[in-house]
Design a protein around this motif. Structure first.
Motif, short mmCIF file in Angstrom:
data_model
loop_
_atom_site.label_atom_id
_atom_site.label_comp_id
_atom_site.label_asym_id
_atom_site.label_seq_id
_atom_site.Cartn_x
_atom_site.Cartn_y
_atom_site.Cartn_z
N GLY A 192 43.90 -33.30 -11.94
CA GLY A 192 44.95 -32.53 -11.20
C GLY A 192 45.73 -31.19 -12.31
O GLY A 192 46.12 -30.49 -11.83
N ALA A 193 46.01 -31.88 -13.40
CA ALA A 193 46.35 -31.08 -14.33
C ALA A 193 45.58 -29.57 -14.39
O ALA A 193 46.08 -28.41 -14.62
N PHE A 194 44.33 -29.74 -14.85
CA PHE A 194 43.43 -28.51 -15.00
C PHE A 194 43.42 -27.75 -13.53
O PHE A 194 43.32 -26.63 -13.73
N LEU B 193 48.68 -37.01 -1.57
CA LEU B 193 48.22 -38.51 -1.23
C LEU B 193 46.70 -38.51 -0.94
O LEU B 193 46.20 -39.67 -1.16
N ALA B 194 46.33 -37.55 -0.17
CA ALA B 194 44.74 -37.57 0.07
C ALA B 194 44.01 -37.67 -0.90
O ALA B 194 43.19 -38.40 -1.05
N THR B 195 44.28 -36.87 -2.05
CA THR B 195 43.29 -36.68 -3.25
C THR B 195 43.27 -38.15 -3.88
O THR B 195 42.58 -38.66 -4.48
N ILE B 196 44.74 -38.75 -4.18
CA ILE B 196 44.89 -40.03 -4.81
C ILE B 196 44.20 -40.94 -3.96
O ILE B 196 43.32 -41.89 -4.68
N MET B 197 44.22 -41.10 -2.65
CA MET B 197 43.46 -42.18 -1.91
C MET B 197 42.08 -41.80 -1.74
O MET B 197 41.24 -42.97 -1.80
N TYR B 198 41.50 -40.61 -2.17
CA TYR B 198 40.17 -40.22 -2.09
C TYR B 198 39.53 -40.66 -3.13
O TYR B 198 38.35 -41.57 -3.25
N ALA C 161 48.23 -29.94 -6.64
CA ALA C 161 47.53 -30.42 -7.73
C ALA C 161 48.55 -30.98 -8.88
O ALA C 161 48.04 -31.77 -9.58
N LEU C 162 49.45 -30.36 -9.03
CA LEU C 162 50.21 -30.70 -10.10
C LEU C 162 51.24 -31.99 -9.90
O LEU C 162 51.79 -32.58 -10.82
N LEU C 163 51.14 -32.26 -8.58
CA LEU C 163 51.91 -33.72 -8.19
C LEU C 163 51.03 -34.72 -8.70
O LEU C 163 51.63 -35.89 -9.06
N CYS C 164 49.89 -34.77 -8.72
CA CYS C 164 49.06 -35.94 -9.30
C CYS C 164 49.15 -36.17 -10.44
O CYS C 164 49.38 -37.42 -10.55
N PRO C 165 49.17 -35.49 -11.38
CA PRO C 165 49.45 -36.14 -12.63
C PRO C 165 50.96 -36.44 -12.79
O PRO C 165 51.01 -37.77 -13.65
N TRP D 110 42.47 -43.31 -12.41
CA TRP D 110 43.98 -42.78 -12.84
C TRP D 110 43.93 -41.60 -13.99
O TRP D 110 44.65 -40.73 -13.65
N THR D 111 43.12 -41.95 -14.90
CA THR D 111 43.12 -41.00 -15.84
C THR D 111 42.37 -39.80 -15.24
O THR D 111 42.62 -38.68 -15.68
#
Length: 322
Positions: A60-62, A99-104, A203-207, A53-54
């Motif tokens: 995602g922020a960067f 969603l793909a990024t978080i699951m990956y 990218a910004l939705l992830c954080p 998560w961190t």
């Protein structure tokens, strides 16, 4: 109107010629570069000793800041109008990418790398099915044959790896493949929509989604540097190149070329951490790279394909109106 102007501007700023073959070649090159960038995910995940998560939050922020800076540099005074022009298609693509990024990233921690890779190799088939169901996009036999070869190579890499206790991780990996295929199809279908702001939004939705579960404080200068590199070179650059390249070739081709990430991922880990891959990994990786190289070779004359290499502001042949 802004969408049409944006597509034309994209072509000019990328120095995209009107020739269909060169359009297609540029799409392949951008997607290959994207796959190379994405393939470093396993390397960075192994390098950074933080929870998923961190990693997702700061990665995602960067990445979002990197893509936002590129958009402002590219469009200058038109930035606000470009962002407003993404519409529902851009928002949908951004949500699927997030969603793909978080699951990956979470799949890597809950199942084997091999299982994640074989799920990733199903993306071309899912993309082909979605594109055909949605707007009847046909694929050349060489594209489908190369996709089948890529899946075979990934299966060889996995070999007889045991999957006990990996069900949830495998489910996450399959969800990632499904979301990535859907995102590629949306970008392909809505080539007149500016998708760079959608990539930034993704990218910004992830954080925003993971911050309640993450450690917000940065964990020392070394880890901070690694997170910046992870966000910019792997996620930001990979997503940027994929967004630019996926609109120039078919969704199935884009997914197929992204399959070259499968053998490249273990290669970087081997070079950096001296983890010697199994013989099956080398054999399967060679099959995948041969499939991608063969497809690139067969695609030298994309004019025989209805859908491949159409200009970014042209309607898809046979596609229904919006």
């Amino acid at each position: 109107m802004i969408e049409s102007r944006t597509a034309n501007r994209d072509a000019r700023m990328l120095d995209v010629p009107e020739d269909v073959g060169r359009h297609h070649a540029l799409g392949i090159a951008l997607n290959l570069a994207s796959a190379v960038a994405y393939s470093t995910s396993g390397f960075y995940t192994r390098l950074i000793p933080l929870d998923p998560w961190t990693i997702l939050l700061w990665r995602g922020a960067f990445a979002g800041l990197f893509i936002a800076g590129f958009i402002v540099w590219r469009y200058r005074r038109q930035t606000v109008g470009i962002v407003q022009g993404i519409g529902g298609a851009g928002i949908a693509a951004a949500c699927l990418s997030t969603l793909a990024t978080i699951m990956y990233i979470n799949a890597f921690r809950r199942t084997s790398v091999a299982d994640v890779m074989i799920m990733n190799a199903t993306t071309p088939f899912i993309a082909a099915a979605l594109a055909w169901l949605w707007f009847r996009e046909r694929q050349r036999w060489s594209t489908l044959a190369a996709s089948g070869a890529a899946l075979t190579g990934t299966a060889v890499m996995v070999g007889g790896a045991a999957r006990e206790g990996h069900f949830f991780g495998d489910l996450l990996a399959f969800g990632m493949a499904l979301c990535m295929a859907g995102m590629m199809v949306i970008i392909r279908r809505h080539r007149d929509t500016p998708m760079l702001p959608a990539a930034c939004l993704s990218a910004l939705l992830c954080p925003l989604l993971v911050w309640p579960f993450a450690h917000v404080a940065l964990q020392g200068p070394t880890n901070t540097l690694y997170l910046v590199l992870f966000g910019v070179t792997q996620f930001g650059l990979g997503l940027l190149l994929l967004t630019l390249g996926a609109r120039l070739i078919s969704a199935t081709e884009a997914a197929l070329i992204q399959a070259s990430e499968v053998p490249l991922g273990p290669l970087w880990v081997w070079l950096a951490f001296r983890e010697v891959p199994a013989l099956a990994t080398w054999i399967g990786g060679a099959i995948i790279m041969a499939a991608v190289a063969g497809h690139v070779y067969m695609s030298r004359d994309p004019s025989t394909s209805e859908s491949a290499g159409a200009p970014a502001d042209a309607p898809l042949p046979g596609a229904r109106g919006r």
